[in-house]
Design an enzyme around this catalytic site. Sequence first.
Site, PDB file in Angstrom:
ATOM      1  N   ASP A   1       0.240  -0.946   0.187  1.00  0.00           N
ATOM      2  CA  ASP A   1      -0.108   0.013  -0.002  1.00  0.00           C
ATOM      3  C   ASP A   1       1.098   1.044  -0.029  1.00  0.00           C
ATOM      4  OD1 ASP A   1      -2.247   1.117   0.001  1.00  0.00           O
ATOM      5  OD2 ASP A   1      -3.240   0.705   2.104  1.00  0.00           O
TER       6      ASP A   1
HETATM    7  C1  BGC Z   1      -5.032   3.162   0.008  1.00  0.00           C
HETATM    8  C2  BGC Z   1      -4.705   2.089  -0.621  1.00  0.00           C
HETATM    9  C3  BGC Z   1      -6.014   3.235  -1.784  1.00  0.00           C
HETATM   10  C4  BGC Z   1      -4.070   2.826  -2.088  1.00  0.00           C
HETATM   11  C5  BGC Z   1      -3.358   4.454  -3.038  1.00  0.00           C
HETATM   12  C6  BGC Z   1      -4.054   4.125  -0.217  1.00  0.00           C
HETATM   13  O1  BGC Z   1      -4.645   4.725   0.777  1.00  0.00           O
HETATM   14  O2  BGC Z   1      -5.239   2.525   1.476  1.00  0.00           O
HETATM   15  O3  BGC Z   1      -6.212   1.373  -0.435  1.00  0.00           O
HETATM   16  O4  BGC Z   1      -5.611   1.464  -3.179  1.00  0.00           O
HETATM   17  O5  BGC Z   1      -3.779   4.814  -0.899  1.00  0.00           O
HETATM   18  O6  BGC Z   1      -4.596   5.608  -3.958  1.00  0.00           O
END
Ligand code: BGC
Length: 743
Positions: free
Chosen positions: A291
């Site tokens: 993530d």
């Molecule tokens: C979130 C993810 C997301 C990623 C990219 C993160 O902060 O937890 O779910 O896909 O950002 O935007």
Amino acid sequence: MKNLKISVLAAALAFGALAPATGAELPVYKDPAAAPAARAADLLGRMTTEEKLGQLQQLDGLWDTGAYREEFPKLAREGRLGSTLNVRTAPHANALQKEAVENSRLGVPVLFAFDVIHGYRTIFPVPLAESAQWDPALAERAAAAAAEEAYAVGLKWTFAPMVDIARDPRWGRIVEGSGEDAYLGSKLAAARVRGFQGADFAAPGRLMACAKHWAGYGAAEAGRDYNSTDISPSALRNVYFPPFKAAVDAGAATFMTAFNDLNGVPSTAHKANIAGVLRGEWGFKGFVVSDYTSVKELIAHGLAADDEDAAVKALSAGVDMEMVSTLYRDKGPAALAAGRLRAADLDASALRVLEMKFRAGIFEHPYIDPALEAKTLLTPEKLRLALDAALKSLVLLKNEGALLPLDPGSRKVAVIGKLADSREDMLGSWAADGKPADAVTLLEGIKAVVSPGTRVVYSSGCYTGDASEKELKAAVSAAAGADVIIVAVGESALMSGEAASRVSLALPGRQRELLERLKKTGRPVVAVLFNGRPLELGWLDANIPAILEAWQPGTRGGLAVAQALFGLANPGGKLPVTFPRSVGQVPIYYAHRATGRPTSLTEKYSSRYIDSSSTPLYPFGYGLSYSSFTFSNLLVSPASIKPDGKALVSVDVKNVSARAGDEVAQLYIRDPAGSETRPLRELKGFERVTLAPGESRTLRFELTPAELGWHYAGGFAVEPGTFKVYVGSSSAAGLEVSFEVLP
Ligand code: BGC
């Protein structure tokens, strides 16, 4: 356009698609006819360490414009930019792609990713609302439409579906998932993967899916986002893992690790889950992305001592691609040289990423046709689908005295509450490139469906924060003499989603006070809820005759709600998550275990509260309709089966009203005795049916080992003994039969 055509030609030549017959041998990786695994292996063999690490790097473009950052073209030319998030639209994506494909040594294309969660430009209801449809085929169609739009702007990978089971409404990200139940969540996970990817995600209009967040993120302690989790092996196997397993079985191309610490190991370094369960047990062949900066966060977690340690721990655990932080790239070479990072681990990760890039078809089709966007976004069919999806996700929570549906010929309709006139709040969290301007508000929807002679009066009353005395008074005077008052209450879009945890589930601001004042007018009040999580609705339930849960219903949301309120449509959705009476009951979910002292109203020493009922306000699976339905003839056969056998369940459901409508038949089982205790009820089948007045239908369900089994400490098994079967319209109601599983 001219330039693009030239570029496409150049790329095709570069990869041999149109290679002139020179007689020279074509490298395997450039041969579109070779298998993706063989192409990836051949390409890997030609790469430097820096290029391999480069394929594992995902960097963040500019979310608001879709542009790339200044340093990206150079990185692409050096073969050091494997993927981006947020870079999109043909001008940005094609220009950056040109650098990677035509100006880098090996010509490996960039993989463009974006959070396409519930629509790209045409926005469908938020995932929790889609779950309330109890209609995976519809969620699949919405995902397919979202993929088509996203593909048209150059994307090939979405960070969806989010399949985290969530049982704590304080956690704002409950809105992004399918709710509290593993079975419903698994059906939706698989449907969404199929919707995004189709039969072959290399096809135009399809995206690679990404099951996230692996694993246990939804169990954040106290509902506080990013918080640690402590989950028993049984809960992991039986509750949190199943939707991920369903995503793997549906062919999900990628997985994303989670931010949370899970039982003492942050998910982004959780080798047992990534290498062990996901790849080892489940045979997942795709790649795993971290993530956002979660590799770097291993230091803050207290797992990694420094940047290099974080890179080594994540990569060695099997996290193939690093999102946003750059530790693999920056610290990988030194870690390899010192023997702290195994070259085999780097190769394995690079190979997985490359193979998926080949499978995605981006070597052969690296560019997007700039003309596609205008032809694909917001088409009439997609808007119709958005309307249908919003209609099907509505849940009627209360309808005393059949106040709803309302008469479209009413003389005066008062519409109160800022949420009735707020486009952005219809779209909800993670609305990708959805534009508020495209959305229909509730106020507009109502004006569109009432008779020409109906006077619609609007007053903003209050929003989600403070409101002045003047605003509240204006709302009450606007409501004076109305045949009906429709009040929009709930949350703004920003109140749920990531980093939007709440300690209170109360209606925010002065909404409750507004409702109290409107009720005092003596005119009938209908409450419409726009929200991304279960709220405390006890006061509403006791005081407001009609309550419609609309969630954040998307681009056509306001129209859908209006059609339902005025009887052009009939609500039939069901709650995918329990609504508590108060936040103090949280976590509260239907599939809990029995306790040795089950709740009793009369026995003090039973499992209960001294200041509240133990039961939820609205149970999981609950939802009313303007129609009425009965269930009868619940049968199971045969009366006994072997553990590997199959029981067939049938039940008749009948519409006993004069109005066509939808009912969701829900089948729950219970295994009342065994080597471990199991929940009081477990959802194991459902079907949403539309029935004409008086129509009856016999529904059939199969109970196989997949439904009857449980992950015990010793492994998955169906244990001999009695099984109870309940079928009805919610997790609380139902007919009951039983059958035996013989040893
Ligand atoms: C979130 C993810 C997301 C990623 C990219 C993160 O902060 O937890 O779910 O896909 O950002 O935007």
